[in-house]
Motif scaffolding. Structure first.
Motif, PDB file in Angstrom:
ATOM      1  N   ALA A 209     -69.388  22.171   7.172  1.00  7.77           N
ATOM      2  CA  ALA A 209     -68.662  23.181   8.028  1.00  7.77           C
ATOM      3  C   ALA A 209     -67.414  23.731   7.515  1.00  7.77           C
ATOM      4  O   ALA A 209     -66.778  23.087   6.621  1.00  7.77           O
ATOM      5  N   GLN A 210     -67.170  24.993   7.578  1.00  8.96           N
ATOM      6  CA  GLN A 210     -65.944  25.590   7.101  1.00  8.96           C
ATOM      7  C   GLN A 210     -65.082  25.184   8.441  1.00  8.96           C
ATOM      8  O   GLN A 210     -65.066  25.858   9.603  1.00  8.96           O
ATOM      9  N   MET A 211     -63.817  24.504   8.080  1.00  9.31           N
ATOM     10  CA  MET A 211     -62.892  24.598   9.382  1.00  9.31           C
ATOM     11  C   MET A 211     -62.117  25.599   9.575  1.00  9.31           C
ATOM     12  O   MET A 211     -61.808  26.538   8.623  1.00  9.31           O
ATOM     13  N   PRO A 212     -61.486  25.548  10.648  1.00  6.88           N
ATOM     14  CA  PRO A 212     -60.709  26.973  10.985  1.00  6.88           C
ATOM     15  C   PRO A 212     -59.439  26.901  10.179  1.00  6.88           C
ATOM     16  O   PRO A 212     -58.936  25.865   9.726  1.00  6.88           O
ATOM     17  N   SER A 213     -58.921  28.083   9.991  1.00 11.39           N
ATOM     18  CA  SER A 213     -57.636  28.174   9.162  1.00 11.39           C
ATOM     19  C   SER A 213     -56.557  27.663   9.674  1.00 11.39           C
ATOM     20  O   SER A 213     -55.494  27.052   9.096  1.00 11.39           O
ATOM     21  N   THR A 214     -56.561  27.328  11.030  1.00 10.73           N
ATOM     22  CA  THR A 214     -55.331  26.599  11.523  1.00 10.73           C
ATOM     23  C   THR A 214     -55.397  25.136  11.178  1.00 10.73           C
ATOM     24  O   THR A 214     -54.613  24.383  11.681  1.00 10.73           O
ATOM     25  N   VAL A 215     -56.412  24.443  10.729  1.00 14.81           N
ATOM     26  CA  VAL A 215     -56.561  22.956  10.477  1.00 14.81           C
ATOM     27  C   VAL A 215     -56.078  22.773   9.283  1.00 14.81           C
ATOM     28  O   VAL A 215     -56.450  23.407   8.170  1.00 14.81           O
ATOM     29  N   LYS A 216     -54.857  21.967   9.040  1.00  9.09           N
ATOM     30  CA  LYS A 216     -54.485  21.584   7.968  1.00  9.09           C
ATOM     31  C   LYS A 216     -55.473  20.747   7.034  1.00  9.09           C
ATOM     32  O   LYS A 216     -55.888  19.825   7.450  1.00  9.09           O
ATOM     33  N   THR A 217     -55.033  21.013   5.712  1.00  6.57           N
ATOM     34  CA  THR A 217     -55.984  20.273   4.664  1.00  6.57           C
ATOM     35  C   THR A 217     -55.072  19.394   3.938  1.00  6.57           C
ATOM     36  O   THR A 217     -54.692  19.286   2.737  1.00  6.57           O
ATOM     37  N   ASP A 218     -54.605  18.255   4.626  1.00  8.10           N
ATOM     38  CA  ASP A 218     -53.733  17.149   4.256  1.00  8.10           C
ATOM     39  C   ASP A 218     -54.426  15.824   4.859  1.00  8.10           C
ATOM     40  O   ASP A 218     -55.009  15.893   5.724  1.00  8.10           O
ATOM     41  N   LEU A 219     -54.099  14.688   4.205  1.00  8.76           N
ATOM     42  CA  LEU A 219     -54.477  13.465   4.501  1.00  8.76           C
ATOM     43  C   LEU A 219     -53.296  12.578   4.906  1.00  8.76           C
ATOM     44  O   LEU A 219     -52.633  12.316   4.245  1.00  8.76           O
ATOM     45  N   ALA A 220     -53.227  12.233   6.226  1.00  8.92           N
ATOM     46  CA  ALA A 220     -52.431  11.537   6.682  1.00  8.92           C
ATOM     47  C   ALA A 220     -52.622  10.037   6.755  1.00  8.92           C
ATOM     48  O   ALA A 220     -51.921   9.009   6.656  1.00  8.92           O
ATOM     49  N   LYS A 221     -54.151   9.854   7.268  1.00  6.64           N
ATOM     50  CA  LYS A 221     -54.405   8.216   7.409  1.00  6.64           C
ATOM     51  C   LYS A 221     -55.953   8.218   7.598  1.00  6.64           C
ATOM     52  O   LYS A 221     -56.647   9.129   7.779  1.00  6.64           O
ATOM     53  N   ILE A 222     -56.535   7.079   7.286  1.00  3.64           N
ATOM     54  CA  ILE A 222     -57.904   6.720   7.566  1.00  3.64           C
ATOM     55  C   ILE A 222     -57.633   5.637   8.585  1.00  3.64           C
ATOM     56  O   ILE A 222     -56.941   4.643   8.860  1.00  3.64           O
TER      57      ILE A 222
END
Length: 716
Positions: A209-222
């Motif tokens: 899926a293509q995430m909405p542009s409002t969703v940040k593409t950074d990794l904070a935690k698992i």
């Protein structure tokens, strides 16, 4: 350009390590291999590394959440998420261990951004052994349906956990799910899960899926969470190994594309994505929107080739609603349809079971069908035709019920596990001292058929058949056992029901056995009974309506009268009595006895008692008539004009009653012939004239019943 930094985190073979200190993920790529023998430390703040018979893996612990944080700076007490660079693609992968545990719960692993949105993740339910959702960009992926995805422990079965007694996970990589997730800097996410599993079948699923542009593409935690709160199940929970995070800067140029799904000329769903020029993108077919399933119309174009002009990378797919069909399983007897079980099927869906019953009631009659391979289900799909199941009339059945519909006493639940093996698709679990019971039944002789199972592998289940009058359970001394891990039918024969009551099946196991379940109960009436109530004197006179069998009636004895003199009536014991026969019975004062209807059709020889089961008798002048008096237990004279009721035995002799009551005397079995012969001979010598029952004079050698001139009656 690839960045390469590797960190190995493991535990020693045969040990379990736990920790609470965090070791943040500070760089990419990153590798955790719990099966190696290096230092057992980890970035997760909670959880356990467990080594079982075959595998070593990490799990969060019972009803717990373990978290690994991304931190890309050196500032103390502050965490900075990992932000993807232009054209960067991060790939996350791990091996999952999916066990089975018979209680709701499982595990969820999520890769979360700095806003708390789940960029990618999934949940596994260890009770249903299914992946129950896949999340991309904070939402469950469209068109997702749950699917089986259990690890294997050998070539023919499924894994339960780490330890050998619980069917341990198999170390072979192909037998455990391999999860791969890619997240691009532009917000395009793919999620794939693959496993070669002899239990559930091979799994090869990919979602994107293509995430909405409002969703940040950074990794904070698992986050790695367990929802299993029941003690004892933690080592069967969702576990992971070989966690790997890698990064690559893509040299390719990606172009956007759009797929629009149209129904009635309206766009009901739109999907955007990115791909290199020349990539062929296929539209989903079917698609589900708002829980409604759609297929592409015939002739629709279902793919596009991505070009360098994004405005041209648009595919429109016209849809039609998926077909719906009702399919049925019919209970039939000849050409008659007795009952129908139906279910709606949607075009393209996998087949699902329609459950039917062991027996059905049609009008006032019951019909049964035998088990076929222990199953009561037909697998029916959208393309299936209706199925007929043959049933046979059984006139001896007086009651049938699925236990989930029966009356209950105590806290009992309905369970659907192994539903295809249960008549009607359900079982009823019956715990210690709890029961299911039938509707009230009339007095009679019965056979009870019960189908049950004992899932416990450690203890036999003990159950008893009791009667229930609405307030009190009474033991019938009929018990049965369901052995360890046993499933089957139990039949209890020759159960006498003296008074109207219900039959109850009660779990009487010494220890609580939680896995005892019952499927259905069938009650067959195999015979009738007649009831006799003993008077205060301990005796009763009676005239049978049916042939009766007294041989197995405890505490009750039946007699015929074979002779009379001026003081007594001689009584001879009988066990089988034909219909319309007057008798005297002896038992416990005030007790009511139930006597099974028998098959005797031979009249008693020598019985001088009279009486009818349907009509009374009004004493006539010129006869000596004696009837049993309840208060004394003797036969007293009855005056002319008095009516003796139906079903009461009496003596009717020619002559006039004297005032003397007759005592009941019993002929000992070993002296019967001698006593009767002696009494007859002695009396005959004193009598000069003899008469038959019609009052005609006969010789003393006349065969049959004779009456002397003194009014004494004899059998010759």
């Amino acid at each position: 350009m690839k960045k390469l930094i590797t960190l190995f985190i493991t535990c020693l073979l045969g040990t379990i390590a736990s920790w609470a200190e965090t070791g943040d993920i500070t760089a990419l790529p990153y590798t955790l291999n719990y099966a190696s023998s290096d230092d057992p430390t980890t970035p997760f703040d909670k959880g356990t590394v467990a080594t079982g018979t075959n595998v070593t893996a990490f799990y969060p612990g019972r009803n717990n959440t373990a978290t690994a944080y991304f931190d890309t700076d050196d500032v103390a007490d502050e965490r900075t998420p990992y932000t993807l660079s232009t054209n960067e693609v991060v790939t996350l992968s791990f091996t999952a261990y999916h066990g089975w545990w018979a209680y709701a719960g499982g595990g969820t692993i999520s890769f979360v951004n700095s806003d708390g949105t789940v960029l990618a993740g999934y949940t596994y339910n260890n009770n249903s052994t299914q992946v129950t959702d896949v999340t991309i960009g904070g939402s469950t992926v469209s068109d997702f349906t749950a699917f089986g995805c259990q690890s294997a422990f050998n070539a023919s079965g499924s894994a339960n956990g780490f330890t050998g007694s619980n069917k341990p996970y198999l170390a072979a990589e192909a037998s455990n799910p391999k999860i791969t997730i890619t997240i691009t800097q532009t917000g395009y996410v793919t999620f794939s899960i693959k496993v070669t599993n002899p239990k559930s079948g091979n799994v090869d699923r990919t979602f994107s899926a293509q995430m909405p542009s409002t969703v940040k593409t950074d990794l904070a935690k698992i986050t790695f969470a367990s929802t299993d709160s029941r003690s004892g199940g933690e080592d069967r929970s969702f576990a992971i190994n070989n966690l790997s995070i890698t990064s690559e800067i893509s040299q390719a140029t990606y172009y956007g594309y759009t797929i629009n799904y149209l129904y009635d000329e309206n766009t009901i769903k739109s999907v955007q994505g990115q791909a290199e020029a020349g990539t062929v993108i296929s539209a989903a077919n079917p698609v589900t929107v708002d829980n409604v399933k759609y297929y592409a119309v015939d002739g629709a174009t279902l793919s596009l080739t991505v070009g360098t002009t994004e405005s041209a990378n648009v595919l429109s797919v016209n849809l039609r609603e998926a077909g719906k069909k009702t399919v049925s399983v019919n209970a039939v007897a000849g050409s008659e349809v007795l009952q129908t079980w139906s279910g709606e099927r949607i075009e393209g869906n996998d087949a699902a079971n329609i459950y039917f019953n062991r027996a059905v009631k049609y009008g006032d009659d019951y019909y049964t069908t035998p088990r076929t391979g222990s199953y009561f289900a037909k697998s029916m799909s959208y393309t299936s035709s209706d199925v007929n199941v043959d049933y046979t009339h059984d006139e001896s059945i007086v009651y049938y019920a699925e236990t989930e519909n029966m009356n209950i006493s105590g806290d009992v639940s309905i369970v659907g596990a192994n539903a295809e093996r249960a008549s009607g698709g359900n079982w009823r679990r019956v715990g210690k001292s709890t029961s299911v019971y039938t509707d009230q039944l009339t007095p009679g002789v019965y056979k009870i058929e019960i189908y049950g199972r004992n899932q416990s592998s450690s203890a036999d289940a003990e159950l008893s058949l009791q009667t229930y009058d609405g307030s009190t359970f009474t033991d019938t001394e009929k018990t049965f056992t369901l052995g360890k891990a046993a499933t089957g039918e139990v039949t209890i024969e020759n159960v006498e029901l003296g008074n109207a009551a219900s039959f109850a099946i009660v779990n009487t196991s010494a220890d609580y056995v939680s896995n005892i379940s019952l499927d259905y109960v069938i009650v067959y009436k195999t015979g009738d009974v007649e009831q006799i109530t003993i008077t205060a004197s301990g005796y009763a006179s009676y005239v049978t309506t049916n042939a009766l069998d007294f041989s197995d009636v405890d505490g009750l004895t039946a007699y015929q009268a074979v002779n009379k003199d001026d003081e007594k009536v001689m009584l001879e014991k009988v066990t089988e009595v034909p219909a319309e026969t007057p008798i005297i019975v002896k038992g416990t004062a005030g007790e009511t006895y139930s006597i099974p209807v028998g098959t005797c059709n031979t009249e008693l020889t020598g019985n001088i008692l009279n009486g009818s089961s349907t009509t009374g008798y009004t004493v006539e002048d010129g006869y000596a008539v004696y009837a049993l008096r309840a208060s004394t237990g003797k036969m007293h004279p009855v005056n002319a004009g008095v009516t003796i009721p139906a079903k009461k035995a009496y003596l009717k002799l020619s002559g006039v009653n004297n005032a003397k009551a007759l005592t009941l005397c019993f002929v000992e079995e070993e002296e019967e012939a001698t006593a009767i012969a002696t009494a007859t001979a002695d009396t005959q010598e004193k009598a000069a004239k003899f008469f038959n029952a019609a009052g005609q004079q006969v010789s003393k050698n006349y065969n049959g019943m004779v009456i002397d001139e003194n009014g004494n009656k004899y059998i010759k």
